[in-house]
Design a protein around this motif. Structure first.
Motif, PDB file in Angstrom:
ATOM      1  N   GLN A   1       0.829  -1.305  -0.166  1.00 54.74           N
ATOM      2  CA  GLN A   1      -0.033  -0.003   0.024  1.00 54.74           C
ATOM      3  C   GLN A   1       1.094   1.249   0.101  1.00 54.74           C
ATOM      4  O   GLN A   1       1.589   1.512   0.996  1.00 54.74           O
ATOM      5  N   ASP A   2       0.954   1.840  -1.090  1.00 49.29           N
ATOM      6  CA  ASP A   2       2.088   3.019  -1.296  1.00 49.29           C
ATOM      7  C   ASP A   2       1.598   4.130  -0.514  1.00 49.29           C
ATOM      8  O   ASP A   2       2.571   4.937  -0.035  1.00 49.29           O
ATOM      9  N   ASP A   3       0.273   4.553  -0.320  1.00 47.23           N
ATOM     10  CA  ASP A   3       0.034   5.762   0.277  1.00 47.23           C
ATOM     11  C   ASP A   3      -0.982   5.420   1.557  1.00 47.23           C
ATOM     12  O   ASP A   3      -1.723   4.433   1.479  1.00 47.23           O
ATOM     13  N   THR A   4      -1.114   6.240   2.553  1.00 46.96           N
ATOM     14  CA  THR A   4      -2.200   5.925   3.567  1.00 46.96           C
ATOM     15  C   THR A   4      -3.448   6.241   2.998  1.00 46.96           C
ATOM     16  O   THR A   4      -3.628   6.953   2.160  1.00 46.96           O
TER      17      THR A   4
ATOM     18  N   GLY B   1      -4.461   4.584   0.650  1.00 47.89           N
ATOM     19  CA  GLY B   1      -4.423   4.107  -0.828  1.00 47.89           C
ATOM     20  C   GLY B   1      -4.835   2.856  -1.163  1.00 47.89           C
ATOM     21  O   GLY B   1      -5.146   1.921   0.053  1.00 47.89           O
TER      22      GLY B   1
END
Length: 85
Positions: free
Chosen positions: A67-70, A72
Motif C-alpha cells: 500500500q503505497d499511500d495511507t 491508498g
C-alpha cells in the motif's frame, strides 16, 4: 431476509487461483467478481472477504501486498522467491 455474504473460503480459493496467474501488482478490488459489485451490501461483503483472504495468503507466504499511500489502494501479487545474495 439476510443479506448475501461472500464466503471467506470462496474468496481464498478465488484469490489463490487468480494471484497465481497475475504477473504484477493488482489492486485488491479488481479480484472481486463483477456480480458482487451490483449493490453496496454485496460489494462490502465481497471486499471484506477478499481482504481477509488476502491476509491469509500473505500469512501462508503465497502472496505479497503493498500500500503505497495511507488510505491508498491495497495491491496484491504472488509471492516472489527470495533472492539469495
Amino acid at each position: 431476509k439476510r443479506a448475501p455474504v461472500y464466503s471467506l473460503d470462496d474468496a481464498v480459493k478465488r484469490l489463490r487461483e487468480m494471484v497465481g496467474i497475475t504477473l504484477d501488482w493488482r489492486v485488491l478490488a479488481t479480484y472481486i467478481p463483477s456480480e458482487w459489485l451490483s449493490t453496496p451490501i454485496r460489494r462490502k461483503s465481497a471486499l471484506a472477504s477478499h481482504f481477509a483472504a488476502m491476509l491469509e495468503l500473505v500469512k501462508q507466504g503465497d502472496a505479497e501486498l503493498r500500500q503505497d499511500d495511507t488510505f491508498g489502494p491495497i495491491q496484491l501479487r504472488a509471492a516472489r522467491p527470495a533472492a539469495h545474495v
